[in-house]
Structures are given as structure tokens and as C-alpha cells.
Design a protein around this motif. Structure first.
Motif, short mmCIF file in Angstrom:
data_model
loop_
_atom_site.label_atom_id
_atom_site.label_comp_id
_atom_site.label_asym_id
_atom_site.label_seq_id
_atom_site.Cartn_x
_atom_site.Cartn_y
_atom_site.Cartn_z
N LYS A 8 -0.35 -1.67 21.54
CA LYS A 8 -0.47 -2.12 22.93
C LYS A 8 -0.16 -3.60 22.99
O LYS A 8 -0.62 -4.37 22.13
N LEU A 9 0.59 -3.99 24.01
CA LEU A 9 0.99 -5.39 24.16
C LEU A 9 0.58 -5.87 25.55
O LEU A 9 0.86 -5.22 26.57
N TYR A 10 -0.08 -7.02 25.58
CA TYR A 10 -0.61 -7.59 26.82
C TYR A 10 0.03 -8.96 27.03
O TYR A 10 -0.18 -9.87 26.24
N VAL A 62 -2.30 -6.72 20.98
CA VAL A 62 -2.04 -8.16 20.93
C VAL A 62 -2.04 -8.75 22.34
O VAL A 62 -1.63 -8.09 23.30
N SER A 63 -2.51 -9.98 22.45
CA SER A 63 -2.40 -10.76 23.69
C SER A 63 -1.34 -11.83 23.47
O SER A 63 -1.44 -12.63 22.53
N ILE A 64 -0.32 -11.84 24.34
CA ILE A 64 0.90 -12.62 24.11
C ILE A 64 1.07 -13.71 25.16
O ILE A 64 1.02 -13.45 26.37
N MET A 94 -10.42 -1.57 29.26
CA MET A 94 -11.12 -0.72 28.30
C MET A 94 -10.12 0.02 27.40
O MET A 94 -10.33 0.17 26.19
N ASP A 95 -9.01 0.47 28.01
CA ASP A 95 -7.98 1.14 27.23
C ASP A 95 -7.26 0.15 26.33
O ASP A 95 -7.06 0.43 25.14
N LEU A 96 -6.91 -1.00 26.86
CA LEU A 96 -6.20 -2.02 26.09
C LEU A 96 -6.97 -2.39 24.84
O LEU A 96 -6.40 -2.49 23.74
#
Length: 302
Positions: free
Chosen positions: A199-201, A164-166, A296-298
Motif C-alpha cells: 500500500k502506498l500513501y 509506506v507514507s510518501i 484502518m485498511d492502510l
């Protein structure tokens, strides 16, 4: 390795989205044989009306970039931004009593699209405590409704195992209240807590260095779990940003522009690389290599 723009909205801007991938005059001098200044980018939806446009761009843009040296990855991200949450209709929020999921229509439709597009991620979602209606001077969407939508989208991302992009602006109290309702580890899931997404961004991160520690405590400290981005147009006017970048460290950083105008992406990417390199006392190519590997990992592009 070329840089990766981990967060933008080029589907909403005045310039053709392909311009985000083309070298500026500066990058053309550095990379004269390269037809593309980016290895890829993640395009963020803000509302259901964006979904098909973003999905189409993810399909079509790579073929428009003529580069023999590398492929271009476009990551479509689907979700409802807190600024546009109030534009969902009452019908969107209806729950079908015959449906055992008891989820609002807009979440069910989002889930169907994500299932049909396994390469799509969830974003841009989040909370905003500083976006006001100019007439009422109240939050465009009440914080209670923002919290509900944010929680539903986090649960969906966790259920489908998507990053997610937060978005977080002046809302760390509500943010921490929501995150504390989740378990930070899939391996240590508590009976009454659903796991967070894998994963959290935290994009265009505007919090303090100390707040980074609080986020990691709630979301998980292992490398590859939580990422942070800093957008030149938003973050680099603040004197605290360099200190926060140092606190985050290169292992958890991705580059981003947050631009709608695709023509502005190449220059902003250059600015981001230079400032992060200065803050961390690294070479610019080192910054590019590590942040691209992180992106790339995200986005599961490895």
C-alpha cells in the motif's frame, strides 16, 4: 466513528503528544461524552534519532487516553525523510563486504527495527525537489542520493510487506522514474522488477488531478492499493486542491494534519473534514467514517 490522523510528527513539537488526541472546544461541544477526538494517528519518523521516541509513544499514548467508548490506535512509522537524508553519516552509508545483502548500515538497522516491531510502517520517505540549503542554494540532499534512499526504503517496505507514507514535492519526474522500476502487482511480478510495497500513501499530495492518473497507472488502480492525503496547512491554500480531491474520490482519501505541534491537530482535523465534505458534497460524518475505514485498511488495523 472518530477521525484518524494518518500523518503527523507530534513527537517533534512543543506540546505534549497527548494533546493531539484531546478534543478542541469545537469537538467537545459535538462529542461532550468523548475523552478523545481521534480514533488514532500515525506518527512519522524523519531520521533514525526519532525511531525510539516514536516507538515509545505508540506504546504509551493509548493508555493515557481514558475513553470507555473506543480504543486508540497509534501507528509508529520509521524511515528517513528527504529533508534529513544529508544528516546520515558516511558510516551510515557503509556497506559490509562480509554481508551478502550489500545494504547500507542505516537500511540494515531500519530493517532490524521493523522486524522487531511488526506493527510499525515505513515513513516518512520520499523525494523533494524544493528543499534547498540556504547557504549553497543547492538541494539539501542531491536528487541522486534522494532517489537511492527512496528506492532502498521502498524495497525494504516491499520485502517486509509494510505500507509506506510518501513525501513528494516538485519531483514527479524522479518519482515516476523510480516507480517504473517496480512491478505494481505481487501476482504479476516481472523477473527483473521487484514489487512495490502493498500500500502506498501519498501524503500532503500537491500534484495535479492528471498526475493522480499517472500514479495509479504505475502503482495499481484497485481500491485499497493507493491512498492520498491533504494537509490543511499545506494543501488548502491552493485553488486546485478541491478539484484534485474530487479526482481522488472518497475511497482513496485519508485525513491528515502533518503537524509537529500536537495542540494544533484537533482543529486541523476539523478543517480537513469540512473541506473534503464540501468538495465531495458529503456529510461530515460520512467523510469521517470512510476516511477512518481507509486509514484502518492502510495501516492494517482492521
Amino acid at each position: 466513528m472518530l477521525p484518524f490522523d494518518a500523518h503527523n510528527h507530534v513527537h517533534m513539537g512543543p506540546s505534549p503528544p497527548i494533546q493531539a488526541l484531546l478534543p478542541s472546544s469545537a469537538t467537545a461541544e459535538i462529542l461532550p461524552t468523548c475523552c478523545c477526538c481521534l480514533s488514532g494517528m500515525a506518527i512519522m519518523s524523519t531520521h533514525p534519532r526519532d525511531y525510539q521516541t516514536v516507538l515509545s509513544l505508540a506504546k504509551d499514548l493509548p493508555s493515557q487516553v481514558a475513553s470507555s467508548s473506543s480504543s486508540t490506535s497509534i501507528v509508529p512509522c520509521l524511515g528517513v525523510h528527504p529533508w534529513f537524508l544529508h544528516e546520515l553519516s558516511l558510516q551510515d552509508w557503509q556497506v559490509d563486504d562480509n554481508d551478502n545483502s550489500s545494504l547500507p548500515t542505516w537500511i540494515q538497522e531500519l530493517e532490524a527495527l521493523l522486524v522487531a516491531n511488526p506493527h510499525a510502517m515505513v515513513g516518512e520517505i520520499g523525494l523533494d525537489g524544493f528543499h534547498f540549503d540556504p547557504t549553497t542554494q543547492q538541494l539539501t540532499s542531491p536528487m541522486e542520493r534522494q532517489v537511492e534512499a527512496f528506492r532502498l526504503q521502498l524495497e525494504l517496505a516491499a520485502r517486509l510487506d509494510r505500507p509506506v507514507s510518501i513525501h513528494t514535492v516538485q519531483c514527479f519526474g524522479p518519482l515516476f522514474a523510480v516507480l517504473s522500476q517496480f512491478s505494481s502487482s505481487n501476482k504479476k511480478r516481472k523477473k527483473k522488477k521487484q514489487s512495490l510495497p502493498p500500500k502506498l500513501y501519498f501524503h500532503a499530495y500537491g500534484g495535479k488531478a492528471a498526475t493522480v492518473e499517472q500514479i495509479l497507472a504505475l502503482c495499481g488502480r484497485e481500491i485499497g492499493r493507493v491512498y492520498f492525503g491533504f494537509a490543511p496547512i499545506i494543501n488548502f491554500r491552493s485553488p486546485k486542491t478541491l478539484n484534485v480531491i474530487q479526482k481522488v474520490g472518497i475511497e482513496r482519501l485519508v485525513l491528515e494534519t502533518d503537524h509537529e505541534d500536537a495542540a494544533r491537530v484537533p482543529t486541523s482535523m476539523e478543517q480537513g473534514i469540512e473541506i473534503i465534505a464540501a468538495a465531495l458534497e458529503m456529510g461530515t460524518q460520512q467523510v469521517v467514517d470512510q476516511t477512518t475505514a481507509n486509514a484502518m485498511d492502510l495501516y492494517n488495523l482492521n
